[in-house]
Scaffold this motif. Sequence first.
Motif, mmCIF file in Angstrom:
data_model
loop_
_atom_site.group_PDB
_atom_site.id
_atom_site.type_symbol
_atom_site.label_atom_id
_atom_site.label_comp_id
_atom_site.label_asym_id
_atom_site.label_seq_id
_atom_site.Cartn_x
_atom_site.Cartn_y
_atom_site.Cartn_z
ATOM 1 N N TYR A 295 71.995 -1.338 56.708
ATOM 2 C CA TYR A 295 72.776 -2.056 55.708
ATOM 3 C C TYR A 295 73.141 -1.146 54.538
ATOM 4 N N MET A 296 72.197 -0.265 54.172
ATOM 5 C CA MET A 296 72.501 0.719 53.117
ATOM 6 C C MET A 296 73.669 1.590 53.549
ATOM 7 N N ILE A 297 73.640 1.999 54.799
ATOM 8 C CA ILE A 297 74.688 2.909 55.295
ATOM 9 C C ILE A 297 76.061 2.253 55.210
ATOM 10 N N VAL A 298 76.131 0.960 55.569
ATOM 11 C CA VAL A 298 77.459 0.338 55.530
ATOM 12 C C VAL A 298 77.879 -0.077 54.124
ATOM 13 N N ASP B 209 68.887 10.482 52.679
ATOM 14 C CA ASP B 209 67.497 10.737 53.074
ATOM 15 C C ASP B 209 66.985 9.664 54.026
ATOM 16 N N ARG B 210 67.424 8.428 53.789
ATOM 17 C CA ARG B 210 66.981 7.348 54.679
ATOM 18 C C ARG B 210 67.535 7.577 56.084
ATOM 19 N N ALA B 211 68.791 8.016 56.158
ATOM 20 C CA ALA B 211 69.401 8.211 57.478
ATOM 21 C C ALA B 211 68.854 9.444 58.184
ATOM 22 N N PHE B 212 68.556 10.485 57.414
ATOM 23 C CA PHE B 212 68.169 11.734 58.072
ATOM 24 C C PHE B 212 66.667 11.995 58.108
ATOM 25 N N VAL B 213 65.904 11.265 57.331
ATOM 26 C CA VAL B 213 64.449 11.465 57.373
ATOM 27 C C VAL B 213 63.740 10.178 57.796
ATOM 28 N N HIS B 214 63.946 9.092 57.058
ATOM 29 C CA HIS B 214 63.212 7.863 57.363
ATOM 30 C C HIS B 214 63.570 7.352 58.766
ATOM 31 N N ALA B 215 64.854 7.176 59.008
ATOM 32 C CA ALA B 215 65.267 6.536 60.260
ATOM 33 C C ALA B 215 64.821 7.328 61.498
ATOM 34 N N THR C 196 54.114 8.862 55.406
ATOM 35 C CA THR C 196 55.038 9.951 55.066
ATOM 36 C C THR C 196 56.347 9.401 54.490
ATOM 37 N N ILE C 197 56.851 8.355 55.127
ATOM 38 C CA ILE C 197 58.107 7.772 54.630
ATOM 39 C C ILE C 197 57.912 7.179 53.239
ATOM 40 N N PHE C 198 56.749 6.583 53.032
ATOM 41 C CA PHE C 198 56.473 6.030 51.707
ATOM 42 C C PHE C 198 56.537 7.151 50.663
ATOM 43 N N TYR C 199 55.925 8.271 50.998
ATOM 44 C CA TYR C 199 55.978 9.413 50.080
ATOM 45 C C TYR C 199 57.437 9.822 49.816
ATOM 46 N N TYR C 200 58.202 9.926 50.899
ATOM 47 C CA TYR C 200 59.605 10.319 50.728
ATOM 48 C C TYR C 200 60.407 9.255 49.966
ATOM 49 N N SER D 102 62.320 11.364 46.716
ATOM 50 C CA SER D 102 63.391 11.615 47.677
ATOM 51 C C SER D 102 63.695 13.098 47.801
ATOM 52 N N PRO D 103 63.881 13.560 49.018
ATOM 53 C CA PRO D 103 64.240 14.954 49.233
ATOM 54 C C PRO D 103 65.741 15.173 49.034
ATOM 55 N N VAL D 104 66.269 14.649 47.923
ATOM 56 C CA VAL D 104 67.705 14.785 47.656
ATOM 57 C C VAL D 104 67.891 15.339 46.262
#
Length: 699
Positions: A66-69, A78-84, A145-149, A153-155
């Motif tokens: 939903y964020m992506i759209v 970061d959500r698309a390339f790390v979390h997902a 790990t995702i919680f940490y990111y 954020s790595p952005v």
Amino acid sequence: MYPILFGSELGLIVLLIFLSWIAGSKASNILYKPSAEAVYRKARKQLNWAGWLTLFLVAILGVIGYMIVSLDFIFWEDRAFVHAPLLILNLLAIFAFSIPKLIQLRKLTTPKDNVPKELTTEIYAIAAHPKMVIPFQATALSAVTIFYYGMSSPVPFKWDDVLPLVMLAIVTVALWYRQSFRYQAVIKPGAVVRNRPWIRFSGSLTMFLVVTAALALIFYTSMERSKLPGQLSMMSGTPDYGGGIELAHDHGQHAGHAQPASAPAKTVSVTDLTGPKSGIPDRKFTLTAEKKTVQLASGKSVDAWTFNGQIPGPELRMNEGELIEVTLINKDVEAGATIHWHGLDVPNAEDGVAGVTQDSVMPGGTHTYRFIAGQVGTFWYHSHQVSEEAVQKGLFGPLIVEPKSGVDPKQTDITVITHIWNGAFANGSNDGIDKRTVQPGTPVKLRLINTDDWVREKFQLIGTPFKVTAIDGTSLTGPGKLENTDLVLTTGGRYDVEFTMPDHPVYLSINGTSKLGVFLSPDGNGEIPKVTPGTSTFNPSEYGSIAPTPFNASSKFDREFTMVLDNRLGFYNGQFDQVYTINGELFPNTPMFMVRENELIKTTIINRSMVDHPMHLHGHHMLVLSHNGKPVQGTWWSDTLDVVQGDVYEVAFKADNPGMWMDHCHNLQHAGVGMSMHLMYEGVTSTFSVGEDTNNHPE
Ligand code: C2O
Ligand code: CU
């Protein structure tokens, strides 16, 4: 939308950590069940766990989708390339490995004709299989790990952002190895599986201790590395040329940088960029910084740092075009003091920032500021030495510039300057109701100034329609009538509000209460009305009409900068903290926007953090061009722009005031942990420095 999606993702991740943690430990326990019947039951339960985890993984992926759209790329990269990818990998592993193994286990242990099965090596082999167990445990580790990111954020991406992924890989491999060891042990011919929880527990404990020790080491070295040098030139920073040509500048701590492409400019020291040195001032003020215990209207006492013994400091009123001279005397504020004219675009040497444009004035010292009051409107002044503490304790006051043409003598002009004194909200030093008698028909101007740190102050004007006639000391054109509209004013920001006094009372509520505010009535009597939330909130980007401006969104810009605001769990000056970054960095590693005099500059400010940031640029007013992709309706100049979560602003300014200018978050607490950078003109040099070994601590 962004804060909601951000929060939902993080919330689901936290739940996932708990669920997968339990599921992981249950999975590894199936092996130790005493009977095939128990294994049969546990395998079914484990399938349920797999179902729950799937549900959560899919839900989180849904939020990301939903964020992506619905949001700009920068908010979800970061959500698309790390979390997902991490979530998908775990989901696939559960489906490809764990679920088939569990189904197999069910088959092998299904009682036949009500006769329970015996435990066999084959059953053990599946119950101990890493492919069955590890996907559950890996999900838990990935969720952590995702919680940490999510918190950091790595952005934009930096290489040390990979570290948590490396840790995740190492720990997952270690768990896999441990599980394979158990597996090997049970498939040996004649192996007996014994449940030895203590041995398993001590194994886990060792692993936990090793990981903790590794983390502690990383923690300690990062903390040490984050300590700021004892003395630091404020000219340090990472030069950012905004896509324009490189400029000549003194590199400060960053010697050895590439040669500028342009010819070196003539240099000028900050200390030479003063206001008029000669000439008899039209108005002189003396502000003495002194510590004093001061009473609020309610009688509550405050151990304050005052100007002239009062909180806030005296209101400085002046006329447009006058030469102003202000002498600062520091009587006894050991931390030092300066005066910064917030919103007045004075020459650089008069800007009053310790370590940037002057040295902090220590007890017994004085400093004189001279400048022409060039703008008309509502401003304020405050110390820019240990500013977080100094402003909180009272070293600030209102500053009003009246137009050359004079003011309507009938007008009632009321300054409302909000502050929190030791937790007590107040208007100036009045923590109750300021009652005034105003004749019907009188034009009234309320000058709202918010000096609270961290608080977006809410004002509600009840009893009359009104107009917002100026923002940040700049008049608006064609302001429309407002009613039932809440005004939310950011830290450091100002709104001028005007109306004509009706024949009944009017109440300006501060902070949504009927206990704090300004009550105006024709005869000095009347009831303070109940305060209910307005039907809308004032939105400066959809207000007023366009006035002619020297440049606009379609101008050709010489440089375009980007400012990404974010948060991170991190270290600043030897402390672990929630820190707030600009382009992923903290001062002094934040970018230094390099400009040449007379250039036209555009900046895109993006807030992808969890909180709002009132961004304040010294020495210039920014013309707001667009807000979240939409051009703003009127002509809106700002010096303290409230950038809330998920906001994208495009602003522009003319580089017409040479010097070295702070650009920072006016949640002074954020600035204090590194959310600060500066705008640097080509050829400007400074000999001032900040840091522990100096007296200068601008934040
Ligand atoms: Cu009102 Cu740099 O500050
Ligand atoms: Cu901030």
